[in-house]
Structure formats: structure tokens, C-alpha cells
Design a protein around this motif. Structure first.
Motif, PDB file in Angstrom:
ATOM      1  N   GLN A  64       0.913  -1.033  -0.270  1.00 49.01           N
ATOM      2  CA  GLN A  64      -0.696   0.415   0.327  1.00 49.01           C
ATOM      3  C   GLN A  64       0.845   1.450  -0.134  1.00 49.01           C
ATOM      4  O   GLN A  64       0.743   2.018  -0.963  1.00 49.01           O
ATOM      5  CB  GLN A  64      -0.994   0.312   1.448  1.00 49.01           C
ATOM      6  CG  GLN A  64      -2.129  -0.717   1.523  1.00 49.01           C
ATOM      7  CD  GLN A  64      -2.912  -1.252   2.419  1.00 49.01           C
ATOM      8  OE1 GLN A  64      -2.454  -0.229   3.114  1.00 49.01           O
ATOM      9  NE2 GLN A  64      -3.936  -1.921   2.400  1.00 49.01           N
ATOM     10  N   GLU A  65       1.639   1.239   0.603  1.00 50.62           N
ATOM     11  CA  GLU A  65       2.586   2.008   1.353  1.00 50.62           C
ATOM     12  C   GLU A  65       3.428   2.478  -0.422  1.00 50.62           C
ATOM     13  O   GLU A  65       3.594   3.606  -0.546  1.00 50.62           O
ATOM     14  CB  GLU A  65       3.710   2.182   2.207  1.00 50.62           C
ATOM     15  CG  GLU A  65       2.948   2.770   3.018  1.00 50.62           C
ATOM     16  CD  GLU A  65       3.948   2.266   4.855  1.00 50.62           C
ATOM     17  OE1 GLU A  65       5.167   2.580   4.675  1.00 50.62           O
ATOM     18  OE2 GLU A  65       3.345   2.369   5.592  1.00 50.62           O
ATOM     19  N   ILE A  66       4.118   1.957  -0.344  1.00 50.34           N
ATOM     20  CA  ILE A  66       4.565   1.394  -1.801  1.00 50.34           C
ATOM     21  C   ILE A  66       3.557   2.342  -2.486  1.00 50.34           C
ATOM     22  O   ILE A  66       3.972   2.612  -4.307  1.00 50.34           O
ATOM     23  CB  ILE A  66       5.206   0.341  -2.340  1.00 50.34           C
ATOM     24  CG1 ILE A  66       6.366   0.198  -1.707  1.00 50.34           C
ATOM     25  CG2 ILE A  66       6.302   0.856  -3.986  1.00 50.34           C
ATOM     26  CD1 ILE A  66       7.137  -1.093  -1.113  1.00 50.34           C
ATOM     27  N   GLY A  67       2.698   2.026  -3.358  1.00 50.60           N
ATOM     28  CA  GLY A  67       1.813   2.216  -4.148  1.00 50.60           C
ATOM     29  C   GLY A  67       0.911   3.708  -4.322  1.00 50.60           C
ATOM     30  O   GLY A  67       1.362   4.116  -5.731  1.00 50.60           O
ATOM     31  N   ALA A  68       0.971   4.232  -2.872  1.00 50.14           N
ATOM     32  CA  ALA A  68       0.516   5.362  -2.356  1.00 50.14           C
ATOM     33  C   ALA A  68       1.973   6.682  -3.071  1.00 50.14           C
ATOM     34  O   ALA A  68       1.622   7.620  -3.468  1.00 50.14           O
ATOM     35  CB  ALA A  68       0.231   5.766  -1.695  1.00 50.14           C
TER      36      ALA A  68
ATOM     37  N   ALA B 196       4.357  10.571  -6.684  1.00 48.90           N
ATOM     38  CA  ALA B 196       5.195  10.378  -7.941  1.00 48.90           C
ATOM     39  C   ALA B 196       4.572  11.057  -9.440  1.00 48.90           C
ATOM     40  O   ALA B 196       5.055  11.539  -9.633  1.00 48.90           O
ATOM     41  CB  ALA B 196       6.775   9.566  -7.777  1.00 48.90           C
ATOM     42  N   LEU B 197       4.314   9.647  -9.744  1.00 49.49           N
ATOM     43  CA  LEU B 197       3.430   9.991 -10.833  1.00 49.49           C
ATOM     44  C   LEU B 197       2.696  10.963 -10.894  1.00 49.49           C
ATOM     45  O   LEU B 197       2.633  12.007 -12.139  1.00 49.49           O
ATOM     46  CB  LEU B 197       3.097   8.679 -11.635  1.00 49.49           C
ATOM     47  CG  LEU B 197       2.335   8.933 -12.814  1.00 49.49           C
ATOM     48  CD1 LEU B 197       3.290   8.545 -13.896  1.00 49.49           C
ATOM     49  CD2 LEU B 197       1.194   7.390 -12.609  1.00 49.49           C
ATOM     50  N   ALA B 198       1.547  11.521 -10.359  1.00 53.42           N
ATOM     51  CA  ALA B 198       0.493  12.697 -10.114  1.00 53.42           C
ATOM     52  C   ALA B 198       1.728  13.825  -9.717  1.00 53.42           C
ATOM     53  O   ALA B 198       1.793  14.940 -10.850  1.00 53.42           O
ATOM     54  CB  ALA B 198      -0.161  12.797  -9.265  1.00 53.42           C
ATOM     55  N   GLU B 199       3.054  13.889  -9.520  1.00 51.46           N
ATOM     56  CA  GLU B 199       3.527  15.241  -9.294  1.00 51.46           C
ATOM     57  C   GLU B 199       4.509  15.196 -10.235  1.00 51.46           C
ATOM     58  O   GLU B 199       4.429  17.075 -10.871  1.00 51.46           O
ATOM     59  CB  GLU B 199       4.486  15.624  -8.179  1.00 51.46           C
ATOM     60  CG  GLU B 199       4.035  15.347  -6.755  1.00 51.46           C
ATOM     61  CD  GLU B 199       5.141  15.231  -5.532  1.00 51.46           C
ATOM     62  OE1 GLU B 199       5.796  14.887  -5.660  1.00 51.46           O
ATOM     63  OE2 GLU B 199       4.743  15.259  -4.800  1.00 51.46           O
ATOM     64  N   ALA B 200       4.891  14.603 -10.985  1.00 49.56           N
ATOM     65  CA  ALA B 200       5.417  14.698 -12.386  1.00 49.56           C
ATOM     66  C   ALA B 200       4.130  14.993 -13.857  1.00 49.56           C
ATOM     67  O   ALA B 200       5.109  15.577 -14.422  1.00 49.56           O
ATOM     68  CB  ALA B 200       5.743  12.748 -12.604  1.00 49.56           C
TER      69      ALA B 200
END
Length: 111
Positions: free
Chosen positions: A87-91, A96-100
Motif C-alpha cells: 500500500q505504501e509503495i503504491g501510494a 510521484a506520478l501525479a507530481e511528474a
């Protein structure tokens, strides 16, 4: 403003550690057996020194059993942590994808 005078502290009682006890030479018993202990042949003339004996089989089995139990406990803890780690890795990946994507320039329209 001074309080009542306290007596000086006495130092703590000395307690030897296990290595000091193990490295200490054996005590010579007092009494009639002391002259017999002095007549023992010195170690240098007794011949080659033998290595210390191997630990008894029971100790090896006990160690193996303890290590097996530790392995089982660690494996249980890892299995309990896996869902939370996923869960933590997925979040973190989603963030990171949303920020990129937010930082990327908008796509250019064709000419």
C-alpha cells in the motif's frame, strides 16, 4: 540558600564481568590439597596443547532449534508487513506520478 550537607557518595560495589571470570586462573584450594597442586607438571612440558572440546551435541541442537524459531518469527513478521508495504509503495508511486504529470509541460498541438 544552601541545603543540608549530603555525605559523600560511596562508589558502587565492583562486580566482575563474565569474561573476567572466565579468563581468571583457577583458585588454588586451601588446605591439605595445596601441596599436591604445586607438584603438578608445568603445562609447557606436558606436551602439545589440545584445542578446547567441541560443544556438546545438545548445545548444537538447541542452537539449531533456536535459530529455526527465530527464522519462523521473522518470516511471520515479514508476511504481516507485506500488505502495508504494498500500500505504501503504491501510494508513493501514485504521488510521484501525479507530481511528474503536474510538472510536465502540456502536450503541443500539431502544426
Amino acid at each position: 540558600m544552601t541545603g543540608p550537607q549530603q555525605p559523600p557518595r560511596t562508589p558502587p560495589r565492583y562486580v566482575p564481568v563474565l569474561t573476567e571470570i572466565a579468563d581468571a586462573p583457577p583458585a588454588v584450594p586451601a588446605g591439605p590439597t595445596a601441596p599436591a597442586a604445586a607438584a603438578v607438571v608445568p603445562a609447557a612440558s606436558a606436551g602439545p596443547q589440545l584445542p578446547p572440546p567441541a560443544p556438546p551435541l545438545a548445545d548444537a541442537q538447541l542452537l539449531e532449534h533456536a535459530l529455526g524459531r527465530i527464522d519462523e518469527a521473522v518470516e511471520r513478521q515479514v508476511q504481516r508487513l507485506l500488505p502495508r508495504l504494498r500500500q505504501e509503495i503504491g501510494a508513493a508511486v501514485r504521488q510521484a506520478l501525479a507530481e511528474a504529470l503536474a510538472a510536465a509541460p502540456p502536450p503541443r498541438q500539431g502544426r
